[in-house]
Each structure stands twice: as structure tokens, then as C-alpha cells.
Design a protein around this motif. Structure first.
Motif, PDB file in Angstrom:
ATOM      1  N   GLY B 245       0.799  -1.221   0.000  1.00 56.56           N
ATOM      2  CA  GLY B 245       0.000   0.000   0.000  1.00 56.56           C
ATOM      3  C   GLY B 245       0.831   1.270   0.000  1.00 56.56           C
ATOM      4  O   GLY B 245       0.345   2.357  -0.293  1.00 56.56           O
ATOM      5  N   GLU B 246       2.130   1.114   0.303  1.00 58.86           N
ATOM      6  CA  GLU B 246       3.010   2.278   0.392  1.00 58.86           C
ATOM      7  C   GLU B 246       4.171   2.177  -0.595  1.00 58.86           C
ATOM      8  O   GLU B 246       5.140   2.917  -0.486  1.00 58.86           O
ATOM      9  CB  GLU B 246       3.584   2.407   1.826  1.00 58.86           C
ATOM     10  CG  GLU B 246       2.552   2.598   2.918  1.00 58.86           C
ATOM     11  CD  GLU B 246       2.093   4.050   3.007  1.00 58.86           C
ATOM     12  OE1 GLU B 246       2.925   4.910   3.351  1.00 58.86           O
ATOM     13  OE2 GLU B 246       0.911   4.313   2.701  1.00 58.86           O
ATOM     14  N   GLY B 247       4.109   1.227  -1.532  1.00 62.04           N
ATOM     15  CA  GLY B 247       5.233   0.955  -2.436  1.00 62.04           C
ATOM     16  C   GLY B 247       5.682   2.167  -3.219  1.00 62.04           C
ATOM     17  O   GLY B 247       6.894   2.403  -3.382  1.00 62.04           O
ATOM     18  N   GLY B 248       4.718   2.951  -3.700  1.00 57.29           N
ATOM     19  CA  GLY B 248       5.065   4.145  -4.479  1.00 57.29           C
ATOM     20  C   GLY B 248       5.791   5.160  -3.630  1.00 57.29           C
ATOM     21  O   GLY B 248       6.766   5.775  -4.059  1.00 57.29           O
ATOM     22  N   LYS B 249       5.351   5.295  -2.386  1.00 53.65           N
ATOM     23  CA  LYS B 249       5.983   6.262  -1.471  1.00 53.65           C
ATOM     24  C   LYS B 249       7.390   5.805  -1.102  1.00 53.65           C
ATOM     25  O   LYS B 249       8.322   6.599  -1.019  1.00 53.65           O
ATOM     26  CB  LYS B 249       5.124   6.440  -0.218  1.00 53.65           C
ATOM     27  CG  LYS B 249       3.845   7.215  -0.509  1.00 53.65           C
ATOM     28  CD  LYS B 249       3.121   7.591   0.765  1.00 53.65           C
ATOM     29  CE  LYS B 249       1.837   8.349   0.375  1.00 53.65           C
ATOM     30  NZ  LYS B 249       0.754   8.146   1.305  1.00 53.65           N
TER      31      LYS B 249
END
Ligand SMILES: Cc1cc2nc3c(=O)[nH]c(=O)nc-3n(C[C@H](O)[C@H](O)[C@H](O)COP(=O)(O)OP(=O)(O)OC[C@H]3O[C@@H](n4cnc5c(N)ncnc54)[C@H](O)[C@@H]3O)c2cc1C
Ligand SMILES: Nc1ncnc2c1ncn2[C@@H]1O[C@H](COP(=O)(O)O)[C@@H](O)[C@H]1O
Lengths: 320, 261
Positions: B245-249
Motif C-alpha cells: 500500500g506504500e510501495g510508491g511512497k
């Protein structure tokens, strides 16, 4: 000091970056003499002089545009005869390689293609090449005649080195035999407004995982947030999702940017051949076993439709 | 009048294999299986299509290479070429691009030709210069890197897609053509084609047959020398995270740390 011929790649006098890199390499061997064919020599000369060209040999003739490759070989040969250079450096574009090869036959010289570095050596210039899909590096020399070497983009820094850059007219007679292949028509490619793929500092590429032409704006959005060029795998190109001119790999462009981001690309050997020498490699792929992960500095196992938009937003907000 | 087409094909080590150099710094051809360069299959395919459109055409496939290079010729014959020429000579080991073009040009002249068709590049050397070298040596028009090609009325026409423009080209025969992997999928040999290929003529020529001296050929006669080869150091293992859920960040954080943002 010996002179080194540098063949200028330009668009109507706007000199392309790989030529400036060649001037950096040429100065390691001798004094660069630029060869400018076609329109725009005056404008180009100013830029070439700034980067070390002592002279600019210029010629313009309708034949350069009306016939394929061979008239330019006649011109480069005229420059070669006039200068008697220590070496000839040509940008490794498709046309550049063909011009260089034909010159080599005419002047009886060996040719090295796709060098990624050129240095002076005791027995003449030494060229570094990256071979077998960049699994090996080789060091080679031309052993017969005057070295003719084509050099890939992003192989050397662009350096300011002011020199005279005096424009001299080059007299060229285009032989009848060089008018064999007529260019019947030419359709210019529309510019995307993004950086040139081979010259860009950052490249963002999409593959089959992108799933369709209608999804490529996701890749473009990330590219634009980073000021990057857009690339594509052959699978994406063959499916008609993105133009062939943007294909990265063995039969597409070979790129060597500071940062390469692969989204939805598995990392087949033919794709790696065109991007493996990138400084930093990042991949987003939902298959943890994808071979691209063997290359990465940072990889995210996940769905690109989630990860890429989030990344783009984050880049935008960090850049303010 | 018949249209004589010569297709130049190369036998190369499989790109998906673990390719290496031999002790004399030439390509190691023993460690990895060889095959007909995939990019030359496109050349064979276009030659076949041209011949199918012509009243009377004959395709000769030509290779310069070691004994096993016969496999590449067989494959091209099974696709539908009519006959094959194999230039093979111990003195050829280590020949570079300029030397190879010399040998190919001589062999093409000996075979007789109206049209020479090449691939865009070999998958091992990847120089992409042989077609231009052949045009220069044979004094023929160069109609190269075509994504579309046809022959009619003694003329070859085709489309060359470049970086800045797409060009429509035209030249009178005889000419040298090269085709890209955009020119259309190559056909698979049929069972019938494979059986027929076994009976098709394969001629073998050496340097004497071509009236060539070894001076400019082989490793010693080459115009270039490889002084050193080094395996590229393996890339150091990177960080791999699973997106929760936070991969892009997390990726943005990495890029910021590397000063890309
Ligand atoms: C002679 C020859 C020359 C070639 N030249 C080139 C070349 O120049 N360039 C090139 O690229 N290829 C080239 N190829 C083709 C090459 O072998 C591969 O077929 C091609 O690179 C595969 O492209 P791809 O990685 O996009 O597709 P695939 O191999 O199908 O990989 C797609 C990847 O996307 C992932 N994926 C799917 N959906 C998602 C999602 N939602 N989120 C995240 N990940 C997802 C999958 O897990 C998979 O790893 C050549 C082949 C030959 C034989
Ligand atoms: N040894 C060879 N024998 C026959 N054809 C060759 C050989 N080497 C190269 N060619 C042809 O020239 C093309 C370009 O090769 P290259 O310039 O080596 O990348 C290939 O696609 C072949 O059509």
C-alpha cells in the motif's frame, strides 16, 4: 598537434548532445575538427567552438537530403582527404554507423562501432565497448589505417573548452554512384516534447504489464513528473501500444541514463541489452520472480497501476 | 528473366545462453549452442515474399562461418530458400567486419545476384554495418533498415523509419537491402519444408574458390584488435520491497535519497 574529425549530428543546425560528447573524447586524442553537412553551419559552429572544435568544415548540397547515406560519405571523405586526421569519430546512430562503415572501406581503415569510451593509447586510440548484452566490456584498437570509431550517446561528459571554431567551406562533389538510393518522400516524426530517449538522464519504460495503449499515460505521467523520456519494451511496441522509436533493447534504442525505471517489464535478455548499463535501475513488477529484479537497485513487487500513480503523486508533491 | 536473390545469414551463439570469449578473445562458439541469427530470419522472410511476388525468382542463402554454420543454412532452406552457399576456411577464424564484407562481396559476385538481402544486425556482434559495407564494396545502391520492402519493375522500394523522420526509398536493381524486425514475422519451417531442405544443394567454397588471399582475413589480418575483455561486475543486490500500500511512497523515498527528486 594531430587533428581528429568529428562528424556532426544535428537537426537544421541544432547540434545534438552526442556530438558534444564526441568533442570531449576527440580532445583526448588531438584537436577536434567538426564536419557539418546540411543547413545551419553558422549556428552549429558557435556551439561546436564552445566545446572545442578548432575548425568547422561545412558543406550543404541538396543531394544530402535527396539520396540515402552515400552523398554524406562523399563529403566526409572530402574532409578526410583535406585534413588527414589521426582518427574519425562518428555518433553511433543508425545512419552514423553506415556512413562510418563506408568511409572505412574507402580509406582502407578498420572500424569500431558503439564505443562507450575512447582514450588515447600508445598505439592509437583505445575504444571500450560493452558486448553480449552488456555482460562484458572489451578494449579494442584499430590496427590498420586511420581509426574510424562510432560512439554511443551518454559515453562522455559534455565539457566547455572554447576554441576558434572557424567555419571553412568544404568542397564536395557527389559522385553519380552515390545517387543510387532516392529518398522519394520524408514524413517528419512529431516531437513528443519529452527528452530524446538516448540522451535523457532519466528513462521510464513500460512493458506488456501496462496492458494497453490507453494505460500508457500512467507511464508518461511518471516520466513527466521526473522530466524523463518514455521507453517501451518490444512486447508493448509489437502490441501497437507505443511507437517503435521508443523501443528499448537490442533492436530498439540502447540507453544508458542515470536512472532507468521499468514498469511491467520482465527483463528479457534482449531488453537488458539496451538498458543494462544504466547507472541506477528501478523496477515495478507484480511477479517477484521476474528477471528484471536481478538488475535492480530498488524494486517494488506490486501492481504498477497502484504503485506508479502513487509514485507520481509523491514526486509531484516533493517537487512542490 | 529470373530474379536472383542472395540472402546473407549469420550463424550466432544463442543470445539466451551464457556467451563468453575464447582464449584468443574471439567469440566462444563452443560453449553455447548456435543458431540462425533471429534477425536474419526476417531477411529470409522478406526474400521469400519478394520471390512469391515475382514471376521467376531464385533465393540463395549465403553464410561465412564455421562448420556448424550449416545449421543456419539448413534452417533458411527449410523456410523455403532454394539453395545455399557456405564459405568456410580455417584462415577465416577471427575475421572482422571489414574482412567479412570482403569475403561476402566476393561470394555474392560468384553466386550471381540482382538483389542482396541482409538482416539489420547480427545478434552477436550487433554492428549493423555489413549491409552498408557490402553496398560500398559492390558499388550498389544501399536500401537499408527497411520496415517495409517490395520489388517491382526492376526497382526496390521500401520504408525506413528513422528517429526524426520516416523515409520512402527507391533504387534500381541490383541493390543491397537490409530489413528490420518490424518488417513482419518470419514463418516457421513446415514439416514438408524441413524434409525438402535435406535435399537442397549446399555448396561449400573456400578462399581459393573465391580467389582471395588471407592477408586481410582471419585474426592476424583483421583491421581491429581486441586487447582485453572483462566480465562486467555483477550488479550488487538491490533492495526489493513488496507493495503493502506504500510501495510508491517507498520508491519515492529511495529516489529522493539518490537525489533524483
Ligand atoms: C531478435 C530479438 C530481438 C528483440 N529485441 C527486443 C528489444 O529491442 N527490446 C525488448 O524489450 N525486447 C526485445 N525482444 C523481445 C524480448 O525477448 C521479450 O519478449 C520482451 O522484452 C518482453 O517484453 P515485456 O517484458 O514487456 O513482456 P513480458 O515478458 O510479457 O513481461 C511483462 C511483465 O509485466 C509484469 N506485469 C503484468 N501486469 C503487471 C501489473 N499490473 N503490474 C506490474 N507488473 C505487471 C509481468 O509480471 C511480467 O513480468 C527481442 C526478441 C528477439 C528474439
Ligand atoms: N558471417 C556472415 N555471413 C553472412 N552474412 C553475414 C555475416 N555477418 C553478417 N552478415 C549479414 O550482415 C547483417 C548485419 O551484420 P552485422 O553488421 O555484423 O551486425 C546480418 O544481419 C547478416 O545479414
Amino acid at each position: 598537434m594531430a587533428e581528429v574529425l568529428v562528424y556532426v549530428d544535428h537537426v537544421d543546425g541544432a547540434v545534438r548532445k552526442p556530438t558534444l560528447e564526441l568533442l570531449t573524447l576527440a580532445r583526448r586524442i588531438g584537436e577536434p575538427v567538426a564536419v557539418h553537412l546540411g543547413p545551419g553551419a553558422e549556428a552549429a559552429a558557435a556551439v561546436l567552438a564552445e566545446h572545442g572544435a578548432v575548425r568547422v568544415l561545412a558543406a550543404d548540397a541538396p543531394e544530402f537530403a535527396d539520396y540515402l547515406v552515400a552523398p554524406k560519405v562523399d563529403a566526409l571523405q572530402a574532409a578526410y582527404d583535406a585534413v588527414a586526421p589521426a582518427a574519425v569519430l562518428v555518433p553511433s546512430s543508425a545512419e552514423g554507423k553506415e556512413i562510418a562503415a563506408r568511409l572505412a572501406v574507402r580509406v582502407g581503415s578498420g572500424i569500431i562501432t558503439d564505443a562507450v569510451d575512447v582514450e588515447a593509447g600508445d598505439e592509437g586510440p583505445v575504444a571500450t565497448q560493452s558486448v553480449f548484452a552488456a555482460a562484458f566490456t572489451t578494449r579494442s584498437r584499430v590496427t590498420k589505417g586511420t581509426p574510424v570509431i562510432t560512439v554511443k550517446p551518454n559515453s562522455a561528459p559534455v565539457e566547455a573548452a572554447p576554441a576558434a571554431g572557424t567555419v571553412e567551406q568544404l568542397t564536395v562533389t557527389v559522385a553519380d554512384g552515390s545517387k543510387g538510393t532516392k529518398v522519394v518522400s520524408r514524413t517528419p516524426r512529431e516531437s513528443s516534447g519529452r527528452p530524446e530517449l538516448t540522451e535523457a538522464a532519466i528513462v521510464v519504460s513500460g512493458g506488456r504489464g501496462v496492458g494497453g495503449a490507453e494505460n500508457f499515460p500512467i507511464v508518461e505521467g511518471l516520466a513527466d513528473s521526473l522530466g524523463a523520456a518514455v521507453g517501451a519494451s518490444r512486447a508493448a511496441v509489437d502490441a501497437g501500444w507505443y511507437p517503435h522509436t521508443n523501443q528499448v533493447g537490442q533492436t530498439g534504442k540502447s540507453v544508458s541514463p542515470q536512472l532507468y525505471i521499468a514498469a511491467g517489464i520482465s527483463g528479457a535478455i534482449q531488453h537488458r541489452a539496451g538498458m543494462q548499463t544504466s547507472k541506477t535501475i528501478v523496477a515495478i513488477n507484480k511477479d517477484a520472480e521476474a528477471p528484471i529484479f536481478e538488475l535492480v537497485d530498488y524494486g517494488v513487487v506490486g501492481d504498477l497501476f497502484e504503485v506508479v500513480p502513487q509514485l507520481t503523486e509523491e514526486v509531484k508533491s516533493r517537487k512542490g | 528473366m529470373s530474379l536472383r536473390i542472395v540472402v546473407c545469414v549469420k550463424y550466432v551463439p544463442d543470445a539466451t545462453g551464457d556467451r563468453h570469449f575464447a582464449e584468443d578473445l574471439t567469440t566462444d562458439r563452443d560453449a553455447v549452442d548456435g543458431l540462425l541469427s533471429e534477425l536474419d530470419e526476417y531477411a529470409v522472410e522478406q526474400a521469400l515474399q519478394i520471390s512469391e511476388d515475382a514471376d521467376d525468382a531464385e533465393i540463395t542463402v549465403l553464410t561465412v562461418g564455421p562448420e556448424d554454420a550449416k545449421d543456419a543454412l539448413r534452417k533458411a532452406l527449410s523456410m523455403g530458400a532454394y539453395k545455399a552457399v557456405h564459405v568456410e576456411d580455417d584462415d577465416l577464424h577471427g575475421t572482422d567486419a571489414l574482412g567479412t564484407s570482403l569475403v561476402l562481396a566476393k561470394a555474392i559476385e560468384k553466386a550471381g545476384y540482382d538483389l542482396v538481402v541482409c538482416g539489420m544486425a547480427s545478434t552477436d556482434g550487433v554492428m549493423g554495418v555489413l549491409p552498408a559495407l557490402l553496398a560500398e564494396r559492390l558499388g550498389l545502391p544501399q536500401v537499408t533498415l527497411l520496415s517495409e520492402v517490395s520489388v517491382a519493375d526492376g526497382k526496390v522500394t521500401g520504408r525506413r523509419d528513422g528517429d526524426t523522420a520516416s523515409e520512402q526509398l527507391e533504387a534500381a536493381l541490383p541493390a543491397v537491402v537490409s530489413v528490420t524486425d518490424q518488417s513482419g514475422e518470419a514463418r516457421y519451417p513446415s514439416f514438408k519444408g524441413i524434409m525438402a531442405a535435406k535435399k537442397k544443394p549446399v555448396e561449400s567454397w573456400d578462399l581459393e574458390d573465391l580467389e582471395l588471399e588471407a592477408d586481410d582475413l582471419g585474426l592476424a589480418g583483421a583491421w581491429t584488435a581486441v586487447d582485453a575483455v572483462a566480465e562486467r561486475p555483477a550488479r550488487t543486490a538491490g533492495t526489493i520491497v513488496k507493495d503493502e500500500g506504500e510501495g510508491g511512497k517507498q520508491l519515492a523515498e529511495f529516489l529522493a535519497g539518490q537525489k533524483f527528486i
